[in-house]
Design a protein around this motif. Structure first.
Motif, mmCIF file in Angstrom:
data_model
loop_
_atom_site.group_PDB
_atom_site.id
_atom_site.type_symbol
_atom_site.label_atom_id
_atom_site.label_comp_id
_atom_site.label_asym_id
_atom_site.label_seq_id
_atom_site.Cartn_x
_atom_site.Cartn_y
_atom_site.Cartn_z
ATOM 1 N N ASP A 1 4.488 -2.665 3.554
ATOM 2 C CA ASP A 1 3.426 -1.506 2.851
ATOM 3 C C ASP A 1 2.186 -2.151 3.829
ATOM 4 O O ASP A 1 1.373 -1.173 3.841
ATOM 5 C CB ASP A 1 2.862 -1.684 1.600
ATOM 6 C CG ASP A 1 4.130 -1.356 1.209
ATOM 7 O OD1 ASP A 1 5.011 -0.635 1.751
ATOM 8 O OD2 ASP A 1 4.818 -2.093 -0.071
ATOM 9 N N ASN A 2 2.036 -3.054 4.600
ATOM 10 C CA ASN A 2 0.502 -2.998 5.492
ATOM 11 C C ASN A 2 0.030 -2.007 6.531
ATOM 12 O O ASN A 2 1.272 -2.086 7.296
ATOM 13 C CB ASN A 2 0.506 -5.052 5.554
ATOM 14 C CG ASN A 2 -0.608 -4.811 6.060
ATOM 15 O OD1 ASN A 2 -1.280 -4.252 7.600
ATOM 16 N ND2 ASN A 2 -1.940 -5.637 5.545
ATOM 17 N N ILE A 3 -0.534 -1.423 6.394
ATOM 18 C CA ILE A 3 -1.111 -0.693 8.197
ATOM 19 C C ILE A 3 -0.343 -1.144 9.569
ATOM 20 O O ILE A 3 -0.297 -0.608 10.460
ATOM 21 C CB ILE A 3 -2.461 0.344 7.875
ATOM 22 C CG1 ILE A 3 -3.488 -0.988 7.784
ATOM 23 C CG2 ILE A 3 -2.729 0.738 6.016
ATOM 24 C CD1 ILE A 3 -4.546 -0.465 7.899
ATOM 25 N N ARG A 4 -0.641 -2.010 9.315
ATOM 26 C CA ARG A 4 -0.619 -3.060 10.463
ATOM 27 C C ARG A 4 0.721 -2.709 11.140
ATOM 28 O O ARG A 4 0.997 -3.003 12.255
ATOM 29 C CB ARG A 4 -1.531 -4.553 10.050
ATOM 30 C CG ARG A 4 -2.890 -4.638 10.186
ATOM 31 C CD ARG A 4 -2.867 -5.948 10.366
ATOM 32 N NE ARG A 4 -4.276 -6.342 9.544
ATOM 33 C CZ ARG A 4 -4.727 -5.933 8.890
ATOM 34 N NH1 ARG A 4 -4.614 -5.854 8.153
ATOM 35 N NH2 ARG A 4 -6.453 -6.349 8.916
ATOM 36 N N ASN A 5 1.561 -2.538 10.110
ATOM 37 C CA ASN A 5 3.390 -2.390 10.427
ATOM 38 C C ASN A 5 3.863 -1.108 9.745
ATOM 39 O O ASN A 5 5.096 -0.976 10.366
ATOM 40 C CB ASN A 5 4.119 -3.344 9.664
ATOM 41 C CG ASN A 5 3.702 -4.966 9.436
ATOM 42 O OD1 ASN A 5 3.551 -5.292 11.327
ATOM 43 N ND2 ASN A 5 3.412 -5.573 8.491
ATOM 44 N N ILE A 6 2.668 -0.305 10.266
ATOM 45 C CA ILE A 6 2.674 0.944 10.170
ATOM 46 C C ILE A 6 2.821 2.046 10.893
ATOM 47 O O ILE A 6 1.967 2.049 11.709
ATOM 48 C CB ILE A 6 2.739 2.181 9.068
ATOM 49 C CG1 ILE A 6 2.594 1.229 7.576
ATOM 50 C CG2 ILE A 6 2.755 3.458 8.921
ATOM 51 C CD1 ILE A 6 2.193 1.241 6.223
ATOM 52 N N GLU A 7 3.984 2.013 11.842
ATOM 53 C CA GLU A 7 4.007 2.713 13.246
ATOM 54 C C GLU A 7 2.656 4.350 13.604
ATOM 55 O O GLU A 7 2.024 4.294 13.998
ATOM 56 C CB GLU A 7 5.334 3.450 13.446
ATOM 57 C CG GLU A 7 5.227 4.054 15.222
ATOM 58 C CD GLU A 7 6.766 3.969 15.657
ATOM 59 O OE1 GLU A 7 6.729 4.129 17.155
ATOM 60 O OE2 GLU A 7 7.436 4.782 14.850
ATOM 61 N N GLU A 8 3.437 5.205 12.655
ATOM 62 C CA GLU A 8 2.594 5.521 13.096
ATOM 63 C C GLU A 8 1.060 6.258 12.093
ATOM 64 O O GLU A 8 0.168 7.150 12.739
ATOM 65 C CB GLU A 8 2.913 7.116 11.357
ATOM 66 C CG GLU A 8 5.004 7.593 11.248
ATOM 67 C CD GLU A 8 5.478 6.269 11.046
ATOM 68 O OE1 GLU A 8 5.116 5.815 10.280
ATOM 69 O OE2 GLU A 8 6.679 6.668 11.178
ATOM 70 N N MET A 9 0.410 5.176 11.395
ATOM 71 C CA MET A 9 -0.866 5.523 11.201
ATOM 72 C C MET A 9 -1.615 4.301 12.224
ATOM 73 O O MET A 9 -2.412 3.186 11.831
ATOM 74 C CB MET A 9 -0.790 4.248 9.712
ATOM 75 C CG MET A 9 -0.218 5.162 9.040
ATOM 76 S SD MET A 9 -1.584 3.841 7.307
ATOM 77 C CE MET A 9 -2.516 4.324 6.972
ATOM 78 N N GLY A 10 -0.716 3.488 13.901
ATOM 79 C CA GLY A 10 -1.395 3.363 14.638
ATOM 80 C C GLY A 10 -1.344 1.702 14.699
ATOM 81 O O GLY A 10 -1.803 1.222 15.001
ATOM 82 N N GLY A 11 -0.288 1.241 13.606
ATOM 83 C CA GLY A 11 0.297 -0.239 13.490
ATOM 84 C C GLY A 11 0.056 -1.170 15.063
ATOM 85 O O GLY A 11 1.140 -0.211 15.628
ATOM 86 N N GLY A 12 0.342 -2.135 15.249
ATOM 87 C CA GLY A 12 1.438 -3.042 16.060
ATOM 88 C C GLY A 12 0.227 -3.880 16.352
ATOM 89 O O GLY A 12 -0.962 -3.702 16.449
#
Length: 334
Positions: A163-174
């Protein structure tokens, strides 16, 4: 006497609550005047806990408040460009969290708007205001280390929360967007050069589809720069600059502590002896200094620490990392 700037903060993001806003307290140059959330109760609660006078129940309400001079934008990565543009069009100066954009072409529109509305816009690479990085740049450019031939970097942490935004592809995570930007930026900052090409290898999380481990080789024209990043390894960070005479080591390059002096170590190559030169910088908070530098740019009509043109160059490199990993080939950075 200088006007005291009124800053507004878009969202109650963790970095704003825990790092940036506390670091901006008690300044003669500015005050944090307002904070916005899509949930008014949350905005009020955060404002009360941090001593902020005004809370807003929408981002647009803060953006359009004539009392606000400068806006800090720590929204999720995929919202940076659109809301920075809204701020500019409302006549506000904007300091936006990194990465400013996920595509370098989007920055062209921000540059056009910035110039049209005559405002200051910058990317929040706090390291550009950190005394240890200013000293590192001075040491390299003065020739103290000799001719630089290689740079190495490492930056990692462990976060497997879906659920962390750093792990959400659509939100520019990674990892590349979140932390890979730092070794790229600081290398460019210190060397005062742009890389001509790169080759990279990325490993993606099968569930999140975001990059979780990556290694990159950058060609800085006679200087080779390598770094590894990861969002799923034990936390570590380091930057090393190798000269023909000496080696410069920055042990806490990115999350520099604000409660103890920053230190730069200079080695002459004989690690069998305790011969490292230690350069101790005064205690400082890089987020405080970032706010001071940006506020002074607004008040004195000077260049911001990290311009949109600088941002565009950094973003080109980050995009090329993905292109190289996908093609398994060297990619020219144009």
């Amino acid at each position: 006497m200088k006007k005291k700037l009124k800053w507004g903060v878009l969202s109650t993001a963790k970095i704003a609550r825990e790092k940036v806003i506390p670091a901006m307290a008690n300044s003669d140059l500015y005050e944090i005047y307002g904070i916005a959330s899509r949930n008014l109760d949350r905005a009020k609660e955060t404002a009360k806990s941090l001593g902020i006078p005004k809370a807003y129940g929408s981002y647009d309400e803060l953006i359009n408040d004539p009392e606000i001079d400068v806006i800090y934008n720590p929204l999720p990565n995929d919202m940076h460009v659109s809301y920075t543009l809204k701020c500019i069009e409302a006549g506000k100066h904007v300091l936006c969290e990194k990465p400013m954009a996920l595509n370098n072409e989007e920055i062209d529109g921000l540059i056009t708007a910035r110039d049209k509305f005559n405002v200051k816009v910058g990317e929040a690479f706090m390291v550009a205001s950190n005394p240890q990085w200013l000293k590192a740049r001075e040491l390299v450019r003065s020739g103290y280390l000799g001719k630089i031939k290689a740079v190495q970097g490492f930056f990692s942490y462990f976060n497997d929360n879906k659920d962390n935004i750093r792990n959400i592809e659509e939100m520019g995570g990674g990892g590349v967007w979140d932390i890979g930007c730092y070794p790229v930026f600081t290398s460019r900052f210190v060397l005062d050069k742009e890389p001509g090409r790169l080759v990279s290898m990325l490993e993606f999380d099968p569930q999140f589809r975001t990059d979780k481990v990556g290694s990159v080789l950058l060609d800085f024209h006679e200087i080779q720069m390598t770094f590894t990043i990861s969002t799923q390894l034990t936390a570590y960070q380091r930057m090393l600059f190798f000269g023909e005479k000496k080696i410069m080591e920055i042990r806490i390059p990115f999350n520099a502590p604000s409660d103890q002096p920053n230190e730069i170590y200079i080695h002459e190559g004989d690690f069998s002896k305790a011969n490292a030169e230690k350069i101790v910088l005064p205690i400082s908070n890089q987020y405080t200094q970032q706010a001071i530098d940006f506020s002074n740019a607004v008040l004195e009509d000077k260049e911001v620490p990290v311009s949109l043109e600088n941002t565009k160059a950094n973003t080109k490199v980050l995009q090329a990392i993905f292109q190289s990993s996908s093609s398994e080939k060297w990619v020219n950075i144009i």
